[in-house]
Design a protein around this motif. Structure first.
Motif, PDB file in Angstrom:
ATOM      1  N   ALA A 127      55.194   0.857 125.183  1.00  0.00           N
ATOM      2  CA  ALA A 127      55.547   0.811 123.744  1.00  0.00           C
ATOM      3  C   ALA A 127      55.611  -0.608 123.243  1.00  0.00           C
ATOM      4  CB  ALA A 127      56.889   1.576 123.459  1.00  0.00           C
ATOM      5  N   GLN A 128      56.266  -1.612 124.183  1.00  0.00           N
ATOM      6  CA  GLN A 128      56.587  -3.010 123.601  1.00  0.00           C
ATOM      7  C   GLN A 128      55.175  -3.581 123.565  1.00  0.00           C
ATOM      8  OE1 GLN A 128      58.987  -4.897 122.829  1.00  0.00           O
ATOM      9  NE2 GLN A 128      60.367  -3.286 123.029  1.00  0.00           N
ATOM     10  N   TYR A 129      54.094  -3.210 124.472  1.00  0.00           N
ATOM     11  CA  TYR A 129      52.721  -3.889 124.359  1.00  0.00           C
ATOM     12  C   TYR A 129      51.981  -3.295 123.274  1.00  0.00           C
ATOM     13  CZ  TYR A 129      47.651  -4.379 125.652  1.00  0.00           C
ATOM     14  OH  TYR A 129      46.528  -4.488 125.365  1.00  0.00           O
ATOM     15  N   MET A 130      52.014  -2.153 122.838  1.00  0.00           N
ATOM     16  CA  MET A 130      51.143  -1.516 121.943  1.00  0.00           C
ATOM     17  C   MET A 130      51.718  -1.493 120.448  1.00  0.00           C
ATOM     18  SD  MET A 130      48.774  -0.057 123.322  1.00  0.00           S
ATOM     19  CE  MET A 130      47.801   1.087 122.256  1.00  0.00           C
ATOM     20  N   CYS A 146      41.090 -10.357 112.147  1.00  0.00           N
ATOM     21  CA  CYS A 146      42.312 -10.684 112.607  1.00  0.00           C
ATOM     22  C   CYS A 146      42.784  -9.744 113.647  1.00  0.00           C
ATOM     23  CB  CYS A 146      43.297 -10.876 111.844  1.00  0.00           C
ATOM     24  SG  CYS A 146      44.989 -11.197 112.547  1.00  0.00           S
ATOM     25  N   GLY A 147      42.756 -10.199 114.886  1.00  0.00           N
ATOM     26  CA  GLY A 147      43.150  -9.487 116.231  1.00  0.00           C
ATOM     27  C   GLY A 147      44.564  -9.417 116.532  1.00  0.00           C
ATOM     28  N   GLY A 148      45.408  -9.870 115.855  1.00  0.00           N
ATOM     29  CA  GLY A 148      46.858  -9.726 115.819  1.00  0.00           C
ATOM     30  C   GLY A 148      47.369 -10.857 116.653  1.00  0.00           C
ATOM     31  N   GLU A 149      48.622 -10.573 117.127  1.00  0.00           N
ATOM     32  CA  GLU A 149      49.410 -11.845 117.681  1.00  0.00           C
ATOM     33  C   GLU A 149      48.605 -12.261 119.132  1.00  0.00           C
ATOM     34  OE1 GLU A 149      53.498 -11.318 118.247  1.00  0.00           O
ATOM     35  OE2 GLU A 149      53.631 -10.275 116.188  1.00  0.00           O
ATOM     36  N   SER A 150      48.750 -13.752 119.287  1.00  0.00           N
ATOM     37  CA  SER A 150      47.834 -14.176 120.265  1.00  0.00           C
ATOM     38  C   SER A 150      48.600 -14.154 121.683  1.00  0.00           C
ATOM     39  CB  SER A 150      47.193 -15.393 120.138  1.00  0.00           C
ATOM     40  OG  SER A 150      48.051 -16.382 119.872  1.00  0.00           O
ATOM     41  N   PRO A 151      50.001 -14.239 121.634  1.00  0.00           N
ATOM     42  CA  PRO A 151      50.681 -14.151 123.142  1.00  0.00           C
ATOM     43  C   PRO A 151      50.592 -12.763 123.722  1.00  0.00           C
ATOM     44  CG  PRO A 151      52.051 -14.729 121.294  1.00  0.00           C
ATOM     45  CD  PRO A 151      50.752 -14.444 120.665  1.00  0.00           C
ATOM     46  N   ILE A 152      50.286 -11.779 123.131  1.00  0.00           N
ATOM     47  CA  ILE A 152      50.424 -10.461 123.788  1.00  0.00           C
ATOM     48  C   ILE A 152      49.575 -10.328 124.880  1.00  0.00           C
ATOM     49  CG2 ILE A 152      50.323  -7.883 123.135  1.00  0.00           C
ATOM     50  CD1 ILE A 152      51.781  -8.888 120.780  1.00  0.00           C
ATOM     51  N   VAL A 153      50.156  -9.679 125.933  1.00  0.00           N
ATOM     52  CA  VAL A 153      49.286  -9.748 127.424  1.00  0.00           C
ATOM     53  C   VAL A 153      49.491  -8.133 127.956  1.00  0.00           C
ATOM     54  CG1 VAL A 153      49.372 -10.542 129.815  1.00  0.00           C
ATOM     55  CG2 VAL A 153      49.817 -11.968 128.077  1.00  0.00           C
ATOM     56  N   ARG A 154      48.410  -7.630 128.113  1.00  0.00           N
ATOM     57  CA  ARG A 154      48.376  -6.169 128.640  1.00  0.00           C
ATOM     58  C   ARG A 154      49.112  -6.150 130.031  1.00  0.00           C
ATOM     59  NH1 ARG A 154      44.858  -1.906 127.897  1.00  0.00           N
ATOM     60  NH2 ARG A 154      44.475  -0.399 129.865  1.00  0.00           N
ATOM     61  N   PRO A 155      49.560  -5.154 130.312  1.00  0.00           N
ATOM     62  CA  PRO A 155      50.540  -4.977 131.457  1.00  0.00           C
ATOM     63  C   PRO A 155      49.337  -4.969 132.612  1.00  0.00           C
ATOM     64  CG  PRO A 155      50.938  -3.221 130.080  1.00  0.00           C
ATOM     65  CD  PRO A 155      50.281  -3.830 129.409  1.00  0.00           C
ATOM     66  N   THR A 156      49.808  -5.545 133.922  1.00  0.00           N
ATOM     67  CA  THR A 156      48.855  -5.683 134.909  1.00  0.00           C
ATOM     68  C   THR A 156      48.342  -4.608 135.713  1.00  0.00           C
ATOM     69  OG1 THR A 156      50.690  -6.601 136.103  1.00  0.00           O
ATOM     70  CG2 THR A 156      49.535  -8.368 135.159  1.00  0.00           C
ATOM     71  N   PRO A 207      48.502  -0.671 134.777  1.00  0.00           N
ATOM     72  CA  PRO A 207      48.931   0.360 133.995  1.00  0.00           C
ATOM     73  C   PRO A 207      49.299   1.633 134.495  1.00  0.00           C
ATOM     74  CG  PRO A 207      46.751  -0.672 133.701  1.00  0.00           C
ATOM     75  CD  PRO A 207      47.034  -1.209 134.905  1.00  0.00           C
ATOM     76  N   ALA A 208      49.007   1.733 135.724  1.00  0.00           N
ATOM     77  CA  ALA A 208      49.621   3.041 136.598  1.00  0.00           C
ATOM     78  C   ALA A 208      51.020   3.048 136.679  1.00  0.00           C
ATOM     79  CB  ALA A 208      48.702   3.219 137.897  1.00  0.00           C
ATOM     80  N   THR A 209      51.530   2.058 137.029  1.00  0.00           N
ATOM     81  CA  THR A 209      53.012   1.797 137.249  1.00  0.00           C
ATOM     82  C   THR A 209      53.893   1.442 136.045  1.00  0.00           C
ATOM     83  OG1 THR A 209      52.887  -0.557 138.150  1.00  0.00           O
ATOM     84  CG2 THR A 209      52.671   1.300 139.596  1.00  0.00           C
ATOM     85  N   THR A 210      53.108   1.013 135.042  1.00  0.00           N
ATOM     86  CA  THR A 210      53.882   0.511 133.544  1.00  0.00           C
ATOM     87  C   THR A 210      54.697   1.862 133.209  1.00  0.00           C
ATOM     88  OG1 THR A 210      52.247  -1.245 133.437  1.00  0.00           O
ATOM     89  CG2 THR A 210      53.641  -0.613 131.549  1.00  0.00           C
ATOM     90  N   ASP A 211      55.953   1.504 132.851  1.00  0.00           N
ATOM     91  CA  ASP A 211      56.614   2.532 132.090  1.00  0.00           C
ATOM     92  C   ASP A 211      56.337   2.731 130.613  1.00  0.00           C
ATOM     93  OD1 ASP A 211      58.116   0.445 131.201  1.00  0.00           O
ATOM     94  OD2 ASP A 211      60.185   1.016 132.129  1.00  0.00           O
ATOM     95  N   ASP A 212      57.028   3.833 130.042  1.00  0.00           N
ATOM     96  CA  ASP A 212      56.621   4.268 128.702  1.00  0.00           C
ATOM     97  C   ASP A 212      57.400   2.914 127.729  1.00  0.00           C
ATOM     98  OD1 ASP A 212      55.544   6.239 129.274  1.00  0.00           O
ATOM     99  OD2 ASP A 212      57.326   7.642 128.646  1.00  0.00           O
ATOM    100  N   GLU A 213      58.301   2.538 128.112  1.00  0.00           N
ATOM    101  CA  GLU A 213      59.158   1.331 127.335  1.00  0.00           C
ATOM    102  C   GLU A 213      58.247   0.247 127.222  1.00  0.00           C
ATOM    103  OE1 GLU A 213      61.366  -0.871 125.089  1.00  0.00           O
ATOM    104  OE2 GLU A 213      61.459   1.194 125.304  1.00  0.00           O
ATOM    105  N   ALA A 214      57.539  -0.134 128.450  1.00  0.00           N
ATOM    106  CA  ALA A 214      56.843  -1.368 128.390  1.00  0.00           C
ATOM    107  C   ALA A 214      55.409  -1.144 127.632  1.00  0.00           C
ATOM    108  CB  ALA A 214      56.369  -1.838 129.818  1.00  0.00           C
TER     109      ALA A 214
END
Length: 95
Positions: A40-43, A19-29, A31-38
């Motif tokens: 944390a939500q993704y990971m 199992c690879g986890g929930e399917s609707p999770i999308v990596r931030p487009t 990464p260099a400008t993604t803040d820590d909160e985003a």
């Protein structure tokens, strides 16, 4: 044990899959400008809902391909199996 219907190999025992986890999770487009909160939500944050869930699965001891499953997390009944690029199926229990 679950009996999972691989879209390419047919029905197989759960121990052939991972199992690879929930399917609707999308990596931030961007990464260099993604803040820590985003990040944390993704990971780390997942719904872990009781009932209908959509998950990614990998047929590791078979064809080696990934696919999605709609599964009831209470009864473990598999409601739908669909490809990684296929749209999420509309299921009666979602209404």
């Amino acid at each position: 044990m679950l009996l999972i219907e691989c879209p390419w190999c047919g029905p197989r025992a759960e121990n052939e899959f991972r199992c690879g986890g929930e399917s609707p999770i999308v990596r931030p487009t961007d990464p260099a400008t993604t803040d820590d909160e985003a990040w944390a939500q993704y990971m780390f944050y997942r719904d872990n809902a009781k009932g209908l869930g959509f998950e990614r699965w990998h047929h590791r001891f078979g064809c080696g391909l990934w696919f999605n499953i709609a599964r009831d997390t209470v009864s473990h009944r598999v409601l739908a199996v669909y490809g990684m690029t296929d749209p999420r199926p509309a299921l009666e229990s979602e209404a």
